[in-house]
Write an enzyme that holds these catalytic residues in place. Structure first.
Site, mmCIF file in Angstrom:
data_model
loop_
_atom_site.group_PDB
_atom_site.id
_atom_site.type_symbol
_atom_site.label_atom_id
_atom_site.label_comp_id
_atom_site.label_asym_id
_atom_site.label_seq_id
_atom_site.Cartn_x
_atom_site.Cartn_y
_atom_site.Cartn_z
ATOM 1 N N ALA A 5 26.954 42.334 43.793
ATOM 2 C CA ALA A 5 26.530 43.246 44.858
ATOM 3 C C ALA A 5 27.764 43.958 45.413
ATOM 4 C CB ALA A 5 25.844 42.445 45.955
ATOM 5 N N GLY A 7 25.666 38.953 41.970
ATOM 6 C CA GLY A 7 24.464 39.709 41.649
ATOM 7 C C GLY A 7 24.471 40.211 40.208
HETATM 8 C C1 LIG Z 1 19.266 39.108 51.946
HETATM 9 C C2 LIG Z 1 20.189 39.902 51.094
HETATM 10 C C3 LIG Z 1 19.978 39.660 49.622
HETATM 11 C C4 LIG Z 1 21.174 40.158 48.895
HETATM 12 C C5 LIG Z 1 21.143 39.631 47.533
HETATM 13 C C6 LIG Z 1 22.299 40.086 46.721
HETATM 14 C C7 LIG Z 1 23.491 39.265 46.914
HETATM 15 C C8 LIG Z 1 24.378 39.245 45.965
HETATM 16 C C9 LIG Z 1 25.588 38.504 46.221
HETATM 17 C C10 LIG Z 1 26.765 39.104 45.478
HETATM 18 O O1 LIG Z 1 26.709 39.581 44.396
HETATM 19 S S1 LIG Z 1 28.159 39.028 46.373
HETATM 20 C C11 LIG Z 1 29.374 39.648 45.242
HETATM 21 C C12 LIG Z 1 29.703 38.640 44.212
HETATM 22 N N1 LIG Z 1 30.796 39.099 43.438
HETATM 23 C C13 LIG Z 1 32.035 38.717 43.667
HETATM 24 O O2 LIG Z 1 32.319 37.935 44.535
HETATM 25 C C14 LIG Z 1 33.084 39.326 42.790
HETATM 26 C C15 LIG Z 1 34.171 39.890 43.632
HETATM 27 N N2 LIG Z 1 35.177 40.534 42.828
HETATM 28 C C16 LIG Z 1 36.108 39.859 42.148
HETATM 29 O O3 LIG Z 1 36.154 38.654 42.081
HETATM 30 C C17 LIG Z 1 37.149 40.676 41.450
HETATM 31 O O4 LIG Z 1 37.234 41.907 42.094
HETATM 32 C C18 LIG Z 1 36.857 40.918 39.940
HETATM 33 C C19 LIG Z 1 35.479 41.495 39.742
HETATM 34 C C20 LIG Z 1 36.994 39.601 39.185
HETATM 35 C C21 LIG Z 1 37.882 41.940 39.404
HETATM 36 O O5 LIG Z 1 39.188 41.466 39.678
HETATM 37 P P1 LIG Z 1 40.456 42.415 39.473
HETATM 38 O O6 LIG Z 1 41.653 41.592 39.810
HETATM 39 O O7 LIG Z 1 40.382 43.062 38.169
HETATM 40 O O8 LIG Z 1 40.309 43.578 40.532
HETATM 41 P P2 LIG Z 1 40.282 43.527 42.117
HETATM 42 O O9 LIG Z 1 41.573 44.037 42.627
HETATM 43 O O10 LIG Z 1 39.831 42.219 42.609
HETATM 44 O O11 LIG Z 1 39.123 44.556 42.444
HETATM 45 C C22 LIG Z 1 39.275 45.946 42.156
HETATM 46 C C23 LIG Z 1 38.626 46.723 43.277
HETATM 47 O O12 LIG Z 1 37.217 46.487 43.223
HETATM 48 C C24 LIG Z 1 36.758 46.028 44.492
HETATM 49 N N3 LIG Z 1 35.647 45.109 44.268
HETATM 50 C C25 LIG Z 1 35.605 44.090 43.411
HETATM 51 N N4 LIG Z 1 34.419 43.486 43.443
HETATM 52 C C26 LIG Z 1 33.683 44.167 44.358
HETATM 53 C C27 LIG Z 1 32.351 44.028 44.836
HETATM 54 N N5 LIG Z 1 31.515 43.068 44.380
HETATM 55 N N6 LIG Z 1 31.935 44.877 45.771
HETATM 56 C C28 LIG Z 1 32.749 45.857 46.237
HETATM 57 N N7 LIG Z 1 34.024 46.044 45.812
HETATM 58 C C29 LIG Z 1 34.469 45.195 44.891
HETATM 59 C C30 LIG Z 1 37.959 45.343 45.097
HETATM 60 O O13 LIG Z 1 37.842 45.287 46.491
HETATM 61 C C31 LIG Z 1 39.087 46.241 44.644
HETATM 62 O O14 LIG Z 1 39.125 47.388 45.463
HETATM 63 P P3 LIG Z 1 40.220 47.546 46.609
HETATM 64 O O15 LIG Z 1 40.038 48.936 47.094
HETATM 65 O O16 LIG Z 1 41.539 47.253 45.980
HETATM 66 O O17 LIG Z 1 39.863 46.519 47.654
#
Ligand SMILES: CCCCCC/C=C/CC(=O)SCCNC(=O)CCNC(=O)[C@H](O)C(C)(C)COP(=O)(O)OP(=O)(O)OC[C@H]1O[C@@H](n2cnc3c(N)ncnc32)[C@H](O)[C@@H]1OP(=O)(O)O
Length: 717
Positions: A61, A100
């Site tokens: 998400a 997600g």
């Molecule tokens: C009642 C409500 C119902 C809702 C139901 C839905 C709920 C769903 C729950 C979820 O899905 S919560 C999200 C779960 N995902 C994560 O926790 C993954 C988070 N991301 C990571 O672990 C890492 O970013 C990665 C994907 C492994 C990539 O790592 P890498 O080292 O290659 O890059 P980063 O520097 O970490 O990230 C790059 C850039 O992207 C942004 N970002 C990463 N993931 C997300 C995300 N899920 N959403 C928004 N943005 C994301 C990160 O912040 C970086 O950007 P920035 O500008 O440098 O901050």
């Protein structure tokens, strides 16, 4: 945003498109709904593949959307729509399928993953649970024990491990999308009825009660006071004991509670703070995006005690060639053995061969002439370090970066011993250095931006979160620790016990209270520093409890004089069954000693409650954090918070000390500090600092706006 095309004649290909990680933003979710509709209504299409743009399936998400009201199609019915599709849907998992993203894949009828892809449900680290059916589908697919492990730890598994767990149907080392399309062609005629994970019965387990009790105990111990891990266990229990629809209802209720909790906000703040610290800047105006790091192929580590060994291992694991140096031959041999076995254990865990050939050992400094960077990790003694820096400066080739693993000594003094002070920075690792994720990169007044960029980049290669901080006594972490420790000592003097202080801090969420931590790290460490600072010389006619006009607690010094150094001597603030023992027991001797101390110094013990312990310890620490911001030692509150969560076991569900100050309310923090300072005017660390006052006067802005109230760095570019 999702692209649609028809490939190989009959396969509808849906590509999620939202760089960098194809997070499921409102636009992506809408794109999936629209393109799936297209694929299912196209009679030529017999099966569907969902993949992600640019080799990344989906990072979950869009976390940035969590702070505003939901727009676009919600994820739960979207995934339900994928699962109930009449045509087979195959997930092509490249790069990452997290949160997600993996829940979407669990809604597909088949999952094909690249062997190196990373899959996981890391929501617990964001203060959440897998709330789009993940907590209900995963146990049905891979069984309750494995689901408990993945969901409560949030750990990622590789495609290869996912195959073993039964999480994916096939792994490939080739092009995942091509393989998934081939696979989709092969199952095009098979109705997906039997492939809908939500319809699977949850695999039986002989003793569910014991399994869940054990899991609950583990999560409560691992993350004291954190709501999310507990809710994860409860949701999985629902999957194991209730029909799917009721389990989903339980998942929804639990998620709603977590979603609106301060803990989720704190952990999401921490997620972005960890990324924000990479965008460092220096008071000179130099920045992360305008400074090129130097290349580091070969490094030397000097001093192979606990820290030097850990640093050597971390460097080798990052692919850097290392010369590890120790003057004492016996210690060198011991270190060699220890480093080799650490490398072997690490390699075994990661399923690779240990890179033993990347490290060689030396008992003299000569190899320094041929390395790109040196990290000294010798004893915390300024004279010794200065001598070393002089020698290194004469020996090293031009351009070699010289780094010190000091935990608080003056980096400028070290730099002034060298011919090129611009090449000198602090690299403050945390023990054990090959495990702990934090690195404080300390720039002195003459450190060049390139030296800072090099240390930051090297930290990143070593898998660390590096935070650039200015040079001052104790840098950020240890400087803030001082008033925190001081308050704990004063509270003992005033009437409480180490047990009570520790209990309060552990209930707050610290893995260990201040006294148990002090016993673990050794009371003699601080004692040596205080000795070197001349704090142990009490001049005649002066109180043992005053130094430089301020209150001072000699309790730690008195224990050290008795040889009570903590766990290593079997006695400290607690007693242990033997030297090196781990189980802390209250020590009647210590209680008697405290009573005698109070009598001797005319102190009357009074009742100290939970609130006072927490406020005096934590608010004094936070107050120092505000001073650090005011002094420009940290560029923003995120830097401090990341340092505290990753280096000082501050509970992540409380965001970090500066975030927590905002949660408590800056006005309240200010008022309580004023109150305690009035009661104890001889304790300067309780005097509220100007920045805190300024923020309160300006309406207590949220933490992400504090930078606007800090002095702007002077650009010299
Ligand atoms: C009642 C409500 C119902 C809702 C139901 C839905 C709920 C769903 C729950 C979820 O899905 S919560 C999200 C779960 N995902 C994560 O926790 C993954 C988070 N991301 C990571 O672990 C890492 O970013 C990665 C994907 C492994 C990539 O790592 P890498 O080292 O290659 O890059 P980063 O520097 O970490 O990230 C790059 C850039 O992207 C942004 N970002 C990463 N993931 C997300 C995300 N899920 N959403 C928004 N943005 C994301 C990160 O912040 C970086 O950007 P920035 O500008 O440098 O901050």
């Amino acid at each position: 945003m999702a692209q649609y095309s028809r490939v190989s004649g009959t396969v509808g290909l849906i590509t999620l498109l939202n760089p960098p990680v194809n997070a499921l933003s409102a636009a992506v979710r809408q794109g999936i709904v629209d393109t799936l509709d297209k694929a299912l209504s196209d009679r030529k299409v017999k099966s569907v593949v969902i993949c992600g743009h640019n080799g990344k399936f989906c990072g979950g998400a869009d976390i940035r959307e969590f702070s505003s009201p939901l727009t676009g199609p919600p994820l739960i019915p979207l995934i339900q729509g994928v699962e109930s599709a009449a045509k087979p849907v195959v997930a092509a998992i490249d790069g990452v399928a997290l949160g997600g993203g993996l829940e979407l894949a669990l809604g597909c009828h088949y999952r094909i993953a690249h062997s190196k892809a990373r899959l996981g449900l890391p929501e617990v680290h964001l203060g959440l649970l897998p709330g789009a059916g993940g907590s209900q589908r995963l146990p049905r697919l891979i069984g309750v024990p494995a689901a408990l492990d993945l969901i409560t730890t949030g750990r990622h598994v590789t495609g290869a491990e996912a195959l073993q767990l039964g999480l994916v149907d096939k792994v490939t080392d080739r092009n995942t999308v091509d393989e998934a399309v081939k696979f989709a062609l092969s199952v095009a005629d098979q109705p997906p009825n039997s492939r809908r994970v939500s319809t699977f019965p949850c695999p039986r387990h002989p003793d569910l009660d014991a399994l869940f009790e054990g899991a609950m105990q583990r999560v409560r111990q691992r993350a004291r006071g954190a709501l999310a891990p507990v809710a994860c266990v409860q949701a999985i229990r629902a999957a194991a004991t209730l029909p799917y629809a009721q389990g989903m209802e339980r998942e929804r209720e639990l998620m709603a509670t977590l979603f609106t909790s301060g803990q989720a906000r704190a952990q999401q703040y921490h997620f972005f703070a960890q990324r924000a610290v990479g965008r460092w800047s220096m008071p000179s105006g130099a920045r992360w995006d305008t400074t090129k790091p130097g290349a580091v192929h070969k490094a030397m580590v000097i001093g192979l005690g606990t820290m030097g060994r850990g640093i050597s291992v971390a460097l080798v694991q990052a692919g850097v060639s290392v010369v590890a140096m120790e003057t004492n031959e016996k210690q060198l041999m011991e270190a060699k053995q220890a480093i080799s076995s650490m490398l072997e254990r690490g390699a075994k865990r990661r399923g690779v061969a240990p890179a033993l050939d990347k490290i060689r050992y030396s008992w003299n400094m000569e190899p320094a002439a041929d390395v790109d960077l040196v990290i000294e990790a010798v004893f915390e003694d300024m004279a010794l370090k200065k001598k070393l820096f002089q020698q290194l400066s004469a020996l090293c080739k031009p351009g070699t970066f010289l780094c010190s693993n000091t935990s608080g000594l003056d980096v400028d003094q070290l730099a002034s011993e060298t011919r090129h002070p611009e090449l000198v920075v602090g690299m403050h690792f945390f023990a054990p250095a090959h495990v702990m994720k934090l690195l404080e990169v300390v720039y002195g007044s003459r450190s060049s931006p390139q030296a800072v960029a090099t240390a930051m980049e090297l930290g990143k290669r070593m898998g660390k979160v590096s935070v650039a901080v200015g040079n001052c006594r104790g840098f950020v972490g240890n400087r803030m620790l001082k008033p925190y420790l001081e308050q704990a000592f004063f509270l003992l003097e005033e009437g409480t016990t180490p047990e009570f202080v520790d209990q309060v801090l552990e209930e707050f969420g610290f893995a260990m209270g201040v006294f148990r931590m002090s016993d673990l790290s050794g009371l003699d460490v601080g004692w040596r520093v205080r000795k070197a600072d001349g704090l142990l010389n009490v001049s005649e006619g002066h109180s043992a409890r005053i130094r430089q006009g301020c209150r001072y607690s000699p309790l730690g010094d008195l224990l050290c004089e008795q040889g009570r150094f903590g766990q290593k001597t079997g006695r400290g603030w607690y007693q242990y069954d033997k030297p090196g023992g781990r189980v802390a027991k209250p020590d009647p001797w210590l209680h008697g000693f405290l009573e005698k101390f109070r009598t001797q110094h005319g102190l009357v013990a009074h009742r100290i409650d939970h609130q006072e312990v927490l406020e005096r310890c934590l608010y004094a620490l936070m107050n120092e954090g505000f001073r650090i911001l005011e002094d420009g030692i940290a560029a923003g509150p995120e830097d401090i918070d990341v340092i505290y969560v990753l280096g000082y076991s501050w509970p992540p569900h409380r965001g970090g000390p500066m975030f927590y100050a905002g949660m408590v309310g800056l006005q309240k923090v200010l008022e309580r500090l004023e109150h305690y300072h009035q009661e104890h005017p001889d304790i300067p660390s309780l005097k509220p600092c100007n920045l805190l006052r300024k923020l309160v006067v300006n309406g207590s802005p949220p933490v992400h706006k504090w930078r606007e109230f800090l002095k702007k760095p002077q650009s010299q570019l």
